[in-house]
Design an enzyme around this catalytic site. Structure first.
Site, mmCIF file in Angstrom:
data_model
loop_
_atom_site.group_PDB
_atom_site.id
_atom_site.type_symbol
_atom_site.label_atom_id
_atom_site.label_comp_id
_atom_site.label_asym_id
_atom_site.label_seq_id
_atom_site.Cartn_x
_atom_site.Cartn_y
_atom_site.Cartn_z
ATOM 1 N N TYR A 434 21.405 97.690 -9.292
ATOM 2 C CA TYR A 434 20.027 97.346 -9.678
ATOM 3 C C TYR A 434 19.960 96.213 -10.700
ATOM 4 O O TYR A 434 20.973 95.772 -11.201
ATOM 5 C CB TYR A 434 19.201 98.570 -10.047
ATOM 6 C CG TYR A 434 19.567 99.463 -11.216
ATOM 7 C CD1 TYR A 434 20.407 99.089 -12.233
ATOM 8 C CD2 TYR A 434 18.987 100.736 -11.280
ATOM 9 C CE1 TYR A 434 20.664 99.938 -13.291
ATOM 10 C CE2 TYR A 434 19.244 101.593 -12.339
ATOM 11 C CZ TYR A 434 20.081 101.181 -13.341
ATOM 12 O OH TYR A 434 20.334 102.022 -14.376
ATOM 13 N N GLU A 435 18.758 95.742 -10.928
ATOM 14 C CA GLU A 435 18.550 94.523 -11.739
ATOM 15 C C GLU A 435 19.299 93.325 -11.143
ATOM 16 O O GLU A 435 19.779 92.460 -11.872
ATOM 17 C CB GLU A 435 18.998 94.737 -13.193
ATOM 18 C CG GLU A 435 18.016 95.472 -14.057
ATOM 19 C CD GLU A 435 16.722 94.715 -14.284
ATOM 20 O OE1 GLU A 435 16.737 93.482 -14.310
ATOM 21 O OE2 GLU A 435 15.682 95.385 -14.396
ATOM 22 N N GLY A 436 19.388 93.277 -9.830
ATOM 23 C CA GLY A 436 20.117 92.198 -9.162
ATOM 24 C C GLY A 436 21.545 92.632 -8.890
ATOM 25 O O GLY A 436 22.337 92.763 -9.830
#
Lengths: 593, 593
Positions: A434-436
């Site tokens: 997550y968050e890229g």
């Protein structure tokens, strides 16, 4: 059941002896004397150990449940959240204008490490609120700030970030959620968002969703995306809660880990939303909090490794199995403890040297964010922007590996859920995604950050390492040999990789992109090498002054020597892979797979 | 939901074109013409795809349940087990005297790959039975063989291996389970065993436990351990089932994965057991099946990576996200498929090159086991004995990493259980632990196998590589450069590590043991490099002959080039770590951690 004890001594060592935060020329740092910081971390450590850690397994086994449209969190979460709130722990670095304590981000980061290590899924409710708080604080109107921030600082209202849709994650230009302008200036938001952490729950009075959506008629793709505040309950003029907004939970996802956090499918059916920042500039608004959010995820990576390591260490000291080949260490017992075995020691040293290096790296990054924000230091901002994908990608990959190694120390018991080691690995796994996803971090690093401002920031990094090497050299031969020589070699590998990209990447972008992942790891090792050199230097200084705990300081130096000798050589392999270029990677046509 | 398609073409390539099994001078191999083997693998592939794979997620979600002392397997398992049994798939390489088909182990291994990839937890019921079958076949009396083997060949009766106790796993000398001799020649077994895979279930008429226990008065420690056959139901003279034996399931463990397999705590309360092999020679009896069992676990490692890769590949071709930086590949669609992105390609190539290399390595090992058993070839036996910890440790570590990479290709969806990618990683994780944790494999390799028979077998390995390099060289410059040069360099690193151990390990055993894990991986890379050179050579030969599928064969060569360019450079880092010696690893006293 696993336990967690906040490593306050290690945290203080980094903050005071390495970063010397009390003397840093950043507003707010002048009050960070040793005693104050120690008191904060000691108190936070008690909350982490006594309130949050005991709920970690509970969160994993019970998970969150959706009942009649309402999410129920695991038993004990609500009480714990109240305690965290009442202790003021949600407000540490928030703006005093809105009820925050105004402490530097670096201090909040150290507390965040403790809370995240103790209970990652739980701490996300607060973490996401902080992210949403930052976005509103930076981009909101005075009204929006006055309406939302005071309750978000206390986590009476929590926050979320709504980006992903079923058909698009990284490529947000494909987004379908739409925002139709209304006569009163608000928008009607319609669409479905997925993977919404802390999307709904029973621990706060309101949930403030930040939602990316497209205003019809705006530019195509990512340039037509705007950001909206969409509260679960509308807020009346007087600040009291009004009607339920047209946003609902579609379902809770069944995940590999972080079961204690409610990951929701959110349905917006003409929900009332308020534009945050400028129309069509939603990505910019989102990105202003990205450095902070991604640093927070990098922190999760090593925080899980820290708690996993603590438990693996305890087990290795306790479990009797086999004999030291150099002679029994526990001759009166039926066998020696696991820790006598060199391969167990190797694994523990891998974990310890990673976690301590990562901690220094993240605190250094947090101080850089403070410098960027509080001193409006553009160089610091450029540097932390460059390092953010390294912090996020490298620390979460390695953090997960270390959780896996900690689990391995337990042998078969590591695979049994009852012992809790599996949870650390399963929880840590999401931080790589997550968050890229980490591949996207590598792309961001090589495809964007390296060349940013004409390559200024990566040159600044190289200069920083170079000056450090020049300045530290020649004081202590053993130190030079154990720390500076390997750091110099690793840094040379990093420059070699940068050179390869410069010479080949312009002509053949894939030559750079095919090496992006290795570059991110190469960079990470150099950063941890630099941190270890600084830590060892600081430990030597304190030792020389006769102050401090000699055994603790010597252990720091030995742990650093391990990292330099055993981990840093990875840079040569990463460089070799990078220099093999795009050809081996792209030789197979997609159809030939 | 994930799917599985048996990679029969790839399997046939290794068996026929690389190992050329039909022409190998091993009894039974002369019947292995291409058509026969193809027919077996095609049929087995259908069972794997249509019967076993669809039950994989079911097994994971339902798990096994203990009700009133009886274990219930997930819905559909019993029917599937019947189908596998009726198809004769449990009997492939078993002795025809007891109803087996007498096929070589290498063919059973190829089928085992398919079944294990399709449903690892399910295939373990049969796998453990095969292990117990082998032990009884090798060490049993004629009566024992006649009583147990025919039913175990068909899996009407399944088998288990009972080694671990709560306080001892690796260090079995600490064992407490005792076996008291009875007047009728049997023993009464009393004690508790844990982590017993397939310990009890509802898919067979009887469960034949092989149990390690100590006969009172025997030698201390590991030298006083004997092996016993302890059937769940006693067997009457006429072969019919008699009384229930005094063995029961204490509980089913909650595990990280392989939920479809019942991992039991087994309680023996004066259960009737029959000595298998000689008294106090239980470990020897167990170890005769270790090479085979550990090869089977190495196989699980890459089989999970294979199925995870298949699904990651399909997703990468299907999911539209972002654009190829060198120009749109799907200009009419909203975005390009993931597979255009170099870092996704890198990940897929990592997975593909590992899986295909590992397959060749395991089949080569299985053929070596056939040679050892059927030709009584002591050199082959020594060589496979040396390589067993490498196959087990390296392939399961890397296999798990590849499952993690495959999961990563899915982004957020990889973390959601519904998509099935998490299960592959969770299931694969156990393979690094059971049958001897991988650290113990490294210890076995460096502490025992290297020096075995005066170092004869490792010298034989080096000679094998050396002769191969000499013999293959000079035919094709591109091949030499892409394959032989890197193989030579990697092999030199391996010899360097061996040299380091020789020069330092005698004096300081820890100097060798601290590098054992890196040595296992270094060795593994050299083996996969050797396999890739052989595969590329074979592909070149078939291409030159004008036969075969040119695109398939060229893809083999490209995949091999990737492995040599991107994976093999790891050997240098492993060597560097090894040569840093024990000092950095052992510098910290246990108390200083």
């Amino acid at each position: 059941m696993p336990t967690y004890n906040a490593p306050v001594k290690d945290q203080m060592f980094v903050l005071n002896d390495v970063l010397k935060i009390g003397t840093a020329d950043i507003p707010g740092y002048e009050d960070l004397d040793r005693d104050t910081v120690q008191a904060i971390l000691d108190e936070a450590g008690k909350v982490a150990r006594d309130v949050l850690a005991p709920l970690n397994v509970v969160g994993d086994t019970e998970g969150c449940v959706l009942e009649n449209g309402v999410v129920r969190t695991p038993k004990g979460f609500k009480d714990a959240f109240d305690q965290v709130r009442e202790g003021g722990w949600t407000a540490l670095d928030c703006d005093p204008e809105f009820g925050g304590q105004g402490l530097p981000y670096v201090v909040a980061t150290a507390v965040g490490e403790q809370f995240s290590a103790a209970n990652m899924a739980f701490n996300m409710y607060q973490g996401l609120t902080h992210g949403a708080y930052s976005a509103i604080h930076t981009h909101g109107t005075e009204d929006q700030k006055a309406t939302f921030l005071p309750r978000m600082v206390t986590c009476e209202w929590t926050g979320t970030m709504n980006l992903t849709e079923p058909h698009c994650g990284t490529d947000l230009g494909l987004m379908r959620t739409k925002a139709e302008p209304q006569d009163d200036g608000s928008h009607k938001i319609t669409g479905q968002k997925i993977f919404i952490s802390a999307g709904d729950h029973d621990m706060s009075d309101n949930v403030v969703h930040l939602v990316l959506a497209k205003i019809p008629g705006g530019p195509d793709g990512i340039k037509g995306v705007s950001l909206f505040i969409v509260p679960k309950f509308l807020v009346n003029e007087d600040g009291s809660l009004g009607d339920r907004n047209a946003v609902s939970v579609g379902k809770i996802e069944e995940k590999m880990g972080i079961h204690g956090n409610s990951t929701c499918v959110m349905n917006y059916d003409g929900a009332t939303g308020y534009l945050l920042g400028e129309a069509h500039k939603g990505m910019r608004a989102m990105f202003t909090m990205m450095n902070e959010a991604r640093l927070g995820v990098g922190l999760q990576g090593y925080a899980q490794a820290e708690v996993a390591y603590q438990n693996a260490l305890a087990y290795a000291k306790d479990r009797l199995q086999g004999r030291d080949v150099t002679g029994a260490k526990n001759p009166d017992g039926p066998a020696d403890p696991l820790i006598v075995h060199p391969d167990i020691r190797r694994s523990l040293m891998d974990q310890k040297s990673f976690v301590e290096g990562a901690r220094a790296f993240v605190y250094w990054g947090a101080a850089m964010i403070d410098r960027a924000h509080r001193n409006s230091d553009k160089d610091a901002d450029g540097l932390i922007s460059l390092m953010t994908p390294v912090i996020k990608g490298f620390l979460t990959d390695r953090g997960f590996d270390m959780c896996t190694q900690a689990q391995q120390v337990y042998g078969g018991h590591g695979y049994i859920e009852e012992w809790g080691m599996s949870q650390f690995a399963r929880d840590a796994r999401i931080a790589m995604i997550y968050e890229g996803a980490n591949g996207v971090q590598a792309l961001d690093l090589v495809g964007r950050k390296l060349a940013q401002d004409g390559g200024k920031h990566v040159m600044a990094f190289f200069d920083m390492v170079k000056s450090y090497l020049a300045e530290a050299k020649g004081k202590d031969e053993a130190f030079d040999k154990a720390f500076l020589d390997p750091l110099k070699a690793a840094s040379k590998d990093l420059q070699g990789a940068g050179m390869y990209f410069m010479q080949n990447g312009m002509k053949t972008p894939n030559a750079a992109l095919a090496g992006s992942y290795d570059f991110m790891h190469l960079f990470g090792h150099v950063c941890l090498g630099l941190m270890w050199a600084k830590m060892a230097e600081a430990a030597n200084e304190v030792l020389a002054s006769g102050a401090g705990d000699a055994e603790f300081l010597k252990a720091k130096i030995d742990t650093g020597r391990y990292y330099m000798a055993r981990q840093l050589p990875m840079t040569a392999t990463h460089l070799k892979r990078i220099e093999s270029g795009a050809e081996p990677v792209m030789a197979l046509e997609a159809e030939a797979f």
